[in-house]
Design a protein around this motif. Structure first.
Motif, PDB file in Angstrom:
ATOM      1  N   LEU A  16      20.145 -22.028  23.727  1.00 19.75           N
ATOM      2  CA  LEU A  16      21.490 -21.555  24.055  1.00 19.75           C
ATOM      3  C   LEU A  16      22.446 -22.735  24.266  1.00 19.75           C
ATOM      4  O   LEU A  16      23.589 -22.697  23.811  1.00 19.75           O
ATOM      5  CB  LEU A  16      21.425 -20.671  25.307  1.00 19.75           C
ATOM      6  N   SER A  17      21.953 -23.794  24.900  1.00 20.92           N
ATOM      7  CA  SER A  17      22.826 -24.951  25.157  1.00 20.92           C
ATOM      8  C   SER A  17      23.270 -25.630  23.863  1.00 20.92           C
ATOM      9  O   SER A  17      24.351 -26.197  23.796  1.00 20.92           O
ATOM     10  CB  SER A  17      22.134 -25.954  26.082  1.00 20.92           C
ATOM     11  N   PHE A  18      22.447 -25.580  22.807  1.00 19.61           N
ATOM     12  CA  PHE A  18      22.836 -26.118  21.501  1.00 19.61           C
ATOM     13  C   PHE A  18      23.741 -25.150  20.742  1.00 19.61           C
ATOM     14  O   PHE A  18      24.626 -25.556  20.006  1.00 19.61           O
ATOM     15  CB  PHE A  18      21.604 -26.398  20.626  1.00 19.61           C
ATOM     16  N   ALA A  19      23.473 -23.846  20.880  1.00 18.71           N
ATOM     17  CA  ALA A  19      24.169 -22.838  20.081  1.00 18.71           C
ATOM     18  C   ALA A  19      25.565 -22.495  20.609  1.00 18.71           C
ATOM     19  O   ALA A  19      26.457 -22.177  19.820  1.00 18.71           O
ATOM     20  CB  ALA A  19      23.324 -21.570  19.982  1.00 18.71           C
ATOM     21  N   LEU A  20      25.758 -22.525  21.909  1.00 19.28           N
ATOM     22  CA  LEU A  20      27.052 -22.127  22.489  1.00 19.28           C
ATOM     23  C   LEU A  20      28.242 -22.872  21.885  1.00 19.28           C
ATOM     24  O   LEU A  20      29.229 -22.230  21.513  1.00 19.28           O
ATOM     25  CB  LEU A  20      27.039 -22.281  24.003  1.00 19.28           C
ATOM     26  N   PRO A  21      28.188 -24.202  21.765  1.00 14.46           N
ATOM     27  CA  PRO A  21      29.354 -24.890  21.188  1.00 14.46           C
ATOM     28  C   PRO A  21      29.631 -24.490  19.736  1.00 14.46           C
ATOM     29  O   PRO A  21      30.788 -24.389  19.335  1.00 14.46           O
ATOM     30  CB  PRO A  21      28.989 -26.379  21.280  1.00 14.46           C
ATOM     31  N   ILE A  22      28.581 -24.253  18.959  1.00  8.09           N
ATOM     32  CA  ILE A  22      28.771 -23.865  17.554  1.00  8.09           C
ATOM     33  C   ILE A  22      29.433 -22.498  17.483  1.00  8.09           C
ATOM     34  O   ILE A  22      30.444 -22.316  16.798  1.00  8.09           O
ATOM     35  CB  ILE A  22      27.422 -23.826  16.807  1.00  8.09           C
ATOM     36  N   SER A  24      31.028 -20.712  19.810  1.00  8.93           N
ATOM     37  CA  SER A  24      32.375 -20.632  20.394  1.00  8.93           C
ATOM     38  C   SER A  24      33.407 -21.318  19.500  1.00  8.93           C
ATOM     39  O   SER A  24      34.526 -20.829  19.354  1.00  8.93           O
ATOM     40  CB  SER A  24      32.397 -21.201  21.816  1.00  8.93           C
ATOM     41  N   TYR A  25      33.038 -22.425  18.862  1.00  9.03           N
ATOM     42  CA  TYR A  25      33.967 -23.122  17.981  1.00  9.03           C
ATOM     43  C   TYR A  25      34.290 -22.275  16.745  1.00  9.03           C
ATOM     44  O   TYR A  25      35.456 -22.085  16.399  1.00  9.03           O
ATOM     45  CB  TYR A  25      33.399 -24.477  17.565  1.00  9.03           C
ATOM     46  N   TYR A  26      33.255 -21.785  16.064  1.00 13.83           N
ATOM     47  CA  TYR A  26      33.489 -21.087  14.800  1.00 13.83           C
ATOM     48  C   TYR A  26      33.988 -19.656  14.994  1.00 13.83           C
ATOM     49  O   TYR A  26      34.710 -19.140  14.144  1.00 13.83           O
ATOM     50  CB  TYR A  26      32.241 -21.124  13.907  1.00 13.83           C
ATOM     51  N   VAL A  40      37.283  -5.279  10.908  1.00 16.23           N
ATOM     52  CA  VAL A  40      36.548  -4.776  12.063  1.00 16.23           C
ATOM     53  C   VAL A  40      37.264  -5.216  13.341  1.00 16.23           C
ATOM     54  O   VAL A  40      37.527  -6.405  13.528  1.00 16.23           O
ATOM     55  CB  VAL A  40      35.091  -5.302  12.064  1.00 16.23           C
ATOM     56  N   PRO A  41      37.571  -4.273  14.256  1.00 15.85           N
ATOM     57  CA  PRO A  41      38.171  -4.662  15.534  1.00 15.85           C
ATOM     58  C   PRO A  41      37.241  -5.623  16.292  1.00 15.85           C
ATOM     59  O   PRO A  41      36.056  -5.338  16.460  1.00 15.85           O
ATOM     60  CB  PRO A  41      38.332  -3.340  16.283  1.00 15.85           C
ATOM     61  N   THR A  42      37.799  -6.743  16.721  1.00 20.30           N
ATOM     62  CA  THR A  42      37.025  -7.849  17.296  1.00 20.30           C
ATOM     63  C   THR A  42      37.771  -8.431  18.482  1.00 20.30           C
ATOM     64  O   THR A  42      39.006  -8.445  18.502  1.00 20.30           O
ATOM     65  CB  THR A  42      36.819  -8.942  16.212  1.00 20.30           C
ATOM     66  N   ILE A  43      37.019  -8.921  19.462  1.00 18.16           N
ATOM     67  CA  ILE A  43      37.618  -9.557  20.635  1.00 18.16           C
ATOM     68  C   ILE A  43      36.694 -10.670  21.120  1.00 18.16           C
ATOM     69  O   ILE A  43      35.530 -10.731  20.705  1.00 18.16           O
ATOM     70  CB  ILE A  43      37.889  -8.515  21.758  1.00 18.16           C
ATOM     71  N   CYS A  44      37.208 -11.501  21.985  1.00 13.37           N
ATOM     72  CA  CYS A  44      36.454 -12.606  22.591  1.00 13.37           C
ATOM     73  C   CYS A  44      35.957 -13.556  21.518  1.00 13.37           C
ATOM     74  O   CYS A  44      36.724 -14.029  20.702  1.00 13.37           O
ATOM     75  CB  CYS A  44      35.314 -12.076  23.462  1.00 13.37           C
ATOM     76  N   TYR A  45      34.654 -13.826  21.508  1.00 13.86           N
ATOM     77  CA  TYR A  45      34.039 -14.737  20.538  1.00 13.86           C
ATOM     78  C   TYR A  45      33.320 -13.928  19.460  1.00 13.86           C
ATOM     79  O   TYR A  45      32.114 -14.034  19.277  1.00 13.86           O
ATOM     80  CB  TYR A  45      33.032 -15.650  21.226  1.00 13.86           C
ATOM     81  N   LEU A  65      29.979 -12.045  27.800  1.00 13.55           N
ATOM     82  CA  LEU A  65      29.567 -11.382  26.559  1.00 13.55           C
ATOM     83  C   LEU A  65      28.904 -12.378  25.600  1.00 13.55           C
ATOM     84  O   LEU A  65      27.857 -12.081  25.011  1.00 13.55           O
ATOM     85  CB  LEU A  65      30.772 -10.753  25.852  1.00 13.55           C
ATOM     86  N   LEU A  66      29.507 -13.539  25.442  1.00 11.14           N
ATOM     87  CA  LEU A  66      28.963 -14.553  24.545  1.00 11.14           C
ATOM     88  C   LEU A  66      27.558 -14.963  24.976  1.00 11.14           C
ATOM     89  O   LEU A  66      26.636 -14.994  24.157  1.00 11.14           O
ATOM     90  CB  LEU A  66      29.883 -15.772  24.490  1.00 11.14           C
ATOM     91  N   ASN A  67      27.383 -15.267  26.244  1.00 11.67           N
ATOM     92  CA  ASN A  67      26.073 -15.679  26.741  1.00 11.67           C
ATOM     93  C   ASN A  67      25.025 -14.592  26.544  1.00 11.67           C
ATOM     94  O   ASN A  67      23.908 -14.870  26.101  1.00 11.67           O
ATOM     95  CB  ASN A  67      26.157 -16.087  28.211  1.00 11.67           C
ATOM     96  N   ALA A  68      25.384 -13.359  26.845  1.00  9.45           N
ATOM     97  CA  ALA A  68      24.429 -12.255  26.714  1.00  9.45           C
ATOM     98  C   ALA A  68      24.074 -12.011  25.245  1.00  9.45           C
ATOM     99  O   ALA A  68      22.893 -11.886  24.896  1.00  9.45           O
ATOM    100  CB  ALA A  68      25.003 -10.986  27.341  1.00  9.45           C
TER     101      ALA A  68
END
Length: 154
Positions: A16-22, A24-26, A40-45, A65-68
């Motif tokens: 998760l620590s490696f994936a979060l920056p990728i 969230s950035y993209y 598609v209706p989308t929100i957050c990340y 939401l992103l973390n989960a």
């Protein structure tokens, strides 16, 4: 929480620590719902489940939401990939699954190649997943290149 549950949580945390920056950035952070490139209706990340246009979320809600959801994606990778992986590969695949979906990954040539021991071939399969709504998207091309780079690290 059981010992098994704690161990699983620690295992997911590394990737998760490696994936979060990728991710969230993209994906980018949008606090107000919008239509993604395929409508598609989308929100957050990149969250889509139950989203309605006009809906809003706070940064804290989006981060939860992103973390989960990314944790679920990495757990799915851990369930489906039958060969040992470094956290970098788990993170790259978690980012891919977060974007493409667990079902698509489960049926993919990418997964078949990884499980047969063809790591380079499996990782490179991600480069084919750059289409949405019949269009090749530059953002997906850049994301897949970053995911492949992380996937082939050992």
């Amino acid at each position: 929480m059981s010992v098994k549950g704690r161990v699983a949580g620690v295992a997911v945390a590394g990737a998760l620590s490696f994936a979060l920056p990728i991710v969230s950035y993209y994906e980018g952070l949008n606090l107000i719902a919008y239509l993604d490139p395929v409508g598609v209706p989308t929100i957050c990340y990149g969250h889509t489940d139950g989203v309605k246009i006009g809906q809003t979320r706070s940064v804290a809600e989006c981060d939860r939401l992103l973390n989960a959801e990314l944790g679920q994606a990495i757990s799915a990778v851990d369930r489906l990939v039958k060969v040992p992986m470094p956290d970098t590969r788990r993170a790259a695949l978690g980012s891919f699954v977060y974007n493409a979906g667990i079902g698509a990954f489960a049926k993919s040539t990418l997964l078949k190649k990884l499980n047969s021991g063809d790591i380079l071939g499996g990782c490179n399969e991600m480069l084919r997943w750059v289409w949405a709504g019949g269009k090749k998207l530059k953002g997906l091309e850049r994301r897949r290149q970053a995911e492949v780079k992380l996937c082939i690290q050992s």
